[in-house]
Design an enzyme around this catalytic site. Structure first.
Site, mmCIF file in Angstrom:
data_model
loop_
_atom_site.group_PDB
_atom_site.id
_atom_site.type_symbol
_atom_site.label_atom_id
_atom_site.label_comp_id
_atom_site.label_asym_id
_atom_site.label_seq_id
_atom_site.Cartn_x
_atom_site.Cartn_y
_atom_site.Cartn_z
ATOM 1 N N SER A 44 0.790 -1.226 0.000
ATOM 2 C CA SER A 44 0.000 0.000 0.000
ATOM 3 C C SER A 44 0.825 1.281 0.000
ATOM 4 C CB SER A 44 -0.932 0.008 1.222
ATOM 5 O OG SER A 44 -0.197 -0.117 2.431
ATOM 6 N N HIS A 382 -2.127 6.134 6.188
ATOM 7 C CA HIS A 382 -1.258 5.997 5.029
ATOM 8 C C HIS A 382 -0.874 7.389 4.510
ATOM 9 C CE1 HIS A 382 -2.703 1.811 4.930
ATOM 10 N NE2 HIS A 382 -1.648 1.561 4.175
#
Length: 399
Positions: A44, A382
């Site tokens: 990711s 993230h």
């Protein structure tokens, strides 16, 4: 191949052609050079999770999957979340004509040589090496960005983040005497310690897994790259949280996170994007450093095995310093990472930005939505689009 190497090659071909023209009447033209490419592989932090502008992803049957809706299976290929804002697409890469993001949010070392769907909780995409081979049939691969290590058969970044955030929220809203079960069972109410994130044995196993997967990548590149010249950049991970929260997030209503129940403080930190015990921050940074050690060790081991390869270890652990969640007042505004954000049940695309006034039953229902439909909360913690701009600068320097 770099622009300089291509220019030199073209000049050499011109000289050779001029020389041969005096000896033969009809020289055979050289075949056209393939267009150059940069490729991203891994998980990711490379795919662009959290950066938005997610593009359709071709699944293992060859069908391009656009957004399938929030209640679709989390295995859907779209949820690889390959972002147009990922660092691969924002980096300055002279001489590179095309870019291919083959990474997948949640990707593990397993997914390099095997289909992700062949393991539990995998996504419906082909093995990343198969995707790499397809690119190599039409392009000369010059730059390969790899991000592996945070997810493996021992632990995953998403699992670690969910564990520590859930502990804080459970502690904030429920008393020690109250039974509060999530979908996956009761939640601890104490801060995360080092062993809760990854043990030494797990880090060692993850290092072996990651090294084996990158070894497969290098071997494949040696077989399929048109000119055999490419630079491989192994990027590690940056922690979205600081070593210490800004002082305004330490307490609320004269309650800090060392006592039982602190709902106002829980709501304040959730709104700011950092629902976490202060005591969990240091173990979290040691976990991030452990991920960096995995990547650096992988690079060093394989540099010895592939002495002619260009392998670069890209350390980005300090890249977000000064702009992490809750490092300054006003968070999440101005930060480089996505805040923890959940949806209510049923998931409808509207994120819950405030837990103020919510009771423990509502909190349980919201948290269970993340457990049942992980795609609704997988962006949490993230790099955001601005964060990927910073990572792109790092990639520019490394590549």
């Amino acid at each position: 191949m770099s622009g300089l190497r291509r220019t030199a090659a073209a000049m050499a071909l011109a000289v050779a052609a001029a020389t041969l023209s005096t000896a033969v009447a009809a020289p055979v033209p050289a075949s056209a050079a393939l267009p150059t490419a940069a490729v991203a592989l891994g998980d990711s932090f490379i795919s662009g999770e959290g950066a938005g502008a997610y593009q359709p992803v071709v699944d293992s049957t060859g069908v391009a999957q656009g957004f399938p809706g929030w209640t679709a299976p989390n295995s859907n290929a779209f949820f690889c979340h390959r972002s147009a804002n990922a660092s691969l697409h924002q980096a300055t890469l002279p001489g590179v004509q095309d870019r291919f993001n083959l990474a997948c949010s949640g990707g593990q070392p397993h997914d390099i040589a095997a289909a992700s769907s062949a393991r539990p909780n995998g996504r419906q995409v082909a093995a990343q090496l198969d995707q790499l081979r397809a690119v190599a049939r039409t392009h000369d691969i010059d730059v390969v960005l790899i991000g592996l290590g945070s997810n493996n058969s021992s632990f995953t970044f998403g699992g670690v983040a969910e564990k520590c955030a859930n502990r804080f929220i459970a502690d904030a809203w429920t008393g020690w005497w109250e039974f509060w079960a999530y979908v996956n069972g009761p939640v601890e109410q104490k801060p995360c310690a080092d062993a809760d994130l990854a043990t030494a044995a797990q880090l060692s196993a993850a290092t072996a897994e990651t090294t084996a997967a990158v070894r497969r990548i290098l071997s494949t590149l040696r077989e399929v790259d048109a000119d055999g010249q490419h630079r491989v950049v192994l990027q590690d991970y940056t922690n979205p949280l600081p070593l210490e929260l800004e002082s305004s997030y330490h307490s609320e209503d004269s309650r800090d996170d060392t006592r039982d129940k602190f709902r106002a403080l829980g709501a304040e930190r959730y709104a700011a994007g950092c629902p976490i015990h202060r005591a969990s921050l240091a173990p979290g940074h040691r976990f991030s450093q452990g991920l960096g050690t995995i990547v650096r060790s992988t690079r060093d081991t394989l540099a010895a095995e592939f002495p002619g390869a260009e392998l670069v270890y890209l350390n980005v652990q300090r890249a977000f310093d000064g702009a992490r969640l809750c490092e300054n007042s006003g968070s999440p505004t101005g930060t480089l990472a996505t805040p923890i954000r959940l949806m209510d049940n049923p998931p409808n695309g509207t994120f819950v930005t405030s837990l103020s006034g919510k009771d423990k039953i509502a909190i349980q229902r919201i948290a269970n939505t993340c457990a049942a439909h992980f795609q609704t909360c997988q962006e949490s913690w993230h790099p955001n689009a601005a964060g990927h701009q910073i990572l792109a600068q790092c990639l520019t320097a490394a590549a």
